[in-house]
Design an enzyme around this catalytic site. Structure first.
Site, PDB file in Angstrom:
ATOM      1  N   SER A 136       0.860  -1.177  -0.030  1.00 16.21           N
ATOM      2  CA  SER A 136       0.000  -0.022   0.046  1.00 16.21           C
ATOM      3  C   SER A 136       0.809   1.168  -0.024  1.00 16.21           C
ATOM      4  O   SER A 136       1.658   1.444  -0.871  1.00 16.21           O
ATOM      5  CB  SER A 136      -1.030  -0.114   1.153  1.00 16.21           C
ATOM      6  OG  SER A 136      -2.112   1.024   1.153  1.00 16.21           O
ATOM      7  N   GLU A 240      -1.565  -2.868  -7.924  1.00 18.05           N
ATOM      8  CA  GLU A 240      -3.020  -3.161  -7.183  1.00 18.05           C
ATOM      9  C   GLU A 240      -3.204  -1.807  -6.835  1.00 18.05           C
ATOM     10  O   GLU A 240      -2.913  -0.948  -6.774  1.00 18.05           O
ATOM     11  CB  GLU A 240      -2.623  -3.922  -5.993  1.00 18.05           C
ATOM     12  CG  GLU A 240      -1.450  -3.356  -4.844  1.00 18.05           C
ATOM     13  CD  GLU A 240      -2.141  -2.597  -3.958  1.00 18.05           C
ATOM     14  OE1 GLU A 240      -3.418  -2.851  -3.657  1.00 18.05           O
ATOM     15  OE2 GLU A 240      -1.701  -1.816  -3.413  1.00 18.05           O
ATOM     16  N   HIS A 310      -4.722  -5.524  -1.313  1.00 17.51           N
ATOM     17  CA  HIS A 310      -5.441  -5.281  -0.285  1.00 17.51           C
ATOM     18  C   HIS A 310      -6.416  -6.603  -0.104  1.00 17.51           C
ATOM     19  O   HIS A 310      -8.009  -6.313  -0.079  1.00 17.51           O
ATOM     20  CB  HIS A 310      -6.341  -4.006  -0.475  1.00 17.51           C
ATOM     21  CG  HIS A 310      -5.460  -3.008  -0.298  1.00 17.51           C
ATOM     22  ND1 HIS A 310      -4.622  -2.414  -1.108  1.00 17.51           N
ATOM     23  CD2 HIS A 310      -5.129  -2.114   0.842  1.00 17.51           C
ATOM     24  CE1 HIS A 310      -3.977  -1.108  -0.861  1.00 17.51           C
ATOM     25  NE2 HIS A 310      -4.077  -1.076   0.450  1.00 17.51           N
TER      26      HIS A 310
END
Length: 340
Positions: A136, A240, A310
């Site tokens: 992230s 992502e 995630h």
């Protein structure tokens, strides 16, 4: 951030493209592999972590057999960040400088890592190579450190993630067992899901090879045009995302193609773009249509639906390690060990 389980289902491909590889390699630095009993530095370089989240991180690392050394400022809080920029930077530097610490694990992501990049002591990191782990917002640290020092960082679970058997297996294979030719593929043991975010589909068929590099799409788009984003030339790029509507995904992919020579990559592996679907009554393309539209501009192999992002069931991807993607088999294979 919410995380979900991974589904099954492989979809047909578009026209085949030839095998693409890249032999010129950036000089990489590998940290030593981790082993039970090692001391792991636990830091929060981005957002503040709750007491519950921190306890989960401590429990996870203890269950994996590691000792824990917490950053001096891990309980600091300033708005949405885990303390001031200087406090978070000091903890990062202290862990790299500490000879007792074998690896550094980010307790969570959130926002704030990119604020640190101009002030990082990259020479300190180059001289004290250690495994840095997270995903992230941690993408900013992994990318900048890889670019400035050549250190192999690890896009994998944060310490407070849910460690399913799948997640733990891939983490250990990469960082503890130091496997080469380790293959990441859809496991039949993973639970199915009706969520379209977990649908696998091929965008451009073929095999691509190159050193891995990538992470969260929002972070890469934000780094475009800065000194902290290396050239994608020859790299196997992985992306992502979570919580972004299709038009925002389209905007960020457009940004990367216009501000970063993404066309020079060897291939594109897309993980799970969780919670990125439009509302039923919203005037919008679907996530799949958006990604397919963007893929029309690409000339190299690309596929969506790999097990990272995630989500609960996630693999660990090392920056700078040569890998091969096969869209027909929907596999990512690490062609060398990521640690020494």
């Amino acid at each position: 951030m919410d995380r979900r389980s991974f589904s099954k289902g492989v979809f047909s491909s578009l026209a085949a493209v030839p095998f693409i590889s890249w032999n010129k390699r950036r000089k990489t630095i590998k940290a030593r592999r981790l082993q039970a009993g090692d001391t792991i530095g636990l830091i929060t370089p981005g957002s503040y972590i709750s007491d519950e989240g921190l306890q989960k991180a401590v429990d996870n690392l203890g269950r994996l057999g590691f000792r824990i050394k917490m950053g001096k400022h891990i309980r600091a809080k300033r708005g949405y960040n885990a303390g001031t920029d200087q406090q978070r930077l000091d903890d990062l530097h202290a862990m790299f400088a500490d000879q007792e610490v074998a690896g550094i694990w980010c307790a969570r992501g959130g926002y704030g890592c990119s604020r640190l990049l101009p002030h990082i002591d990259y020479e300190l990191i180059r001289n004290n190579p250690k495994a840095l782990i997270g995903y992230s917002d941690i993408t900013a640290l992994l990318m900048a450190i890889y670019h400035k020092t050549g250190l192999v960082g690890f896009h994998g679970p944060v310490a407070s993630s849910t460690f399913t058997p799948y997640t733990e297996m891939h983490f250990k294979a990469v960082l503890v067992e130091a496997l080469s030719n380790h293959s990441i593929s859809l496991s039949s043991t993973l639970p199915a899901s009706d969520d379209p975010a977990f649908e696998q589909f091929v965008l451009k068929n073929g095999k691509a090879e190159g050193p891995l590099m990538g992470g969260n799409l929002s972070l890469l788009a934000a780094l475009a045009g800065t000194e902290f984003l290396p050239s994608p030339k020859g790299h196997l790029i992985f992306l992502e995302e979570i919580g972004e509507k299709p038009y925002r995904v389209d905007r960020m992919l457009t940004q990367l193609q216009q501000a970063w020579p993404l066309r020079e990559a060897s291939g594109l592996a897309l993980g799970i773009f969780n919670d990125c679907q439009p509302k039923p009554d919203e005037l919008s393309l679907s996530l799949k249509e958006t990604i397919q539209d963007q893929a029309g501009r690409l000339s190299f192999p690309a596929a969506y639906g790999f097990t990272f992002g995630h989500i609960d069931e996630q693999c660990t991807l090392p920056f700078g390690i040569n890998a091969r993607m096969d869209t027909s088999a929907m596999t990512l294979t690490l062609l060398e060990a990521a640690v020494e």
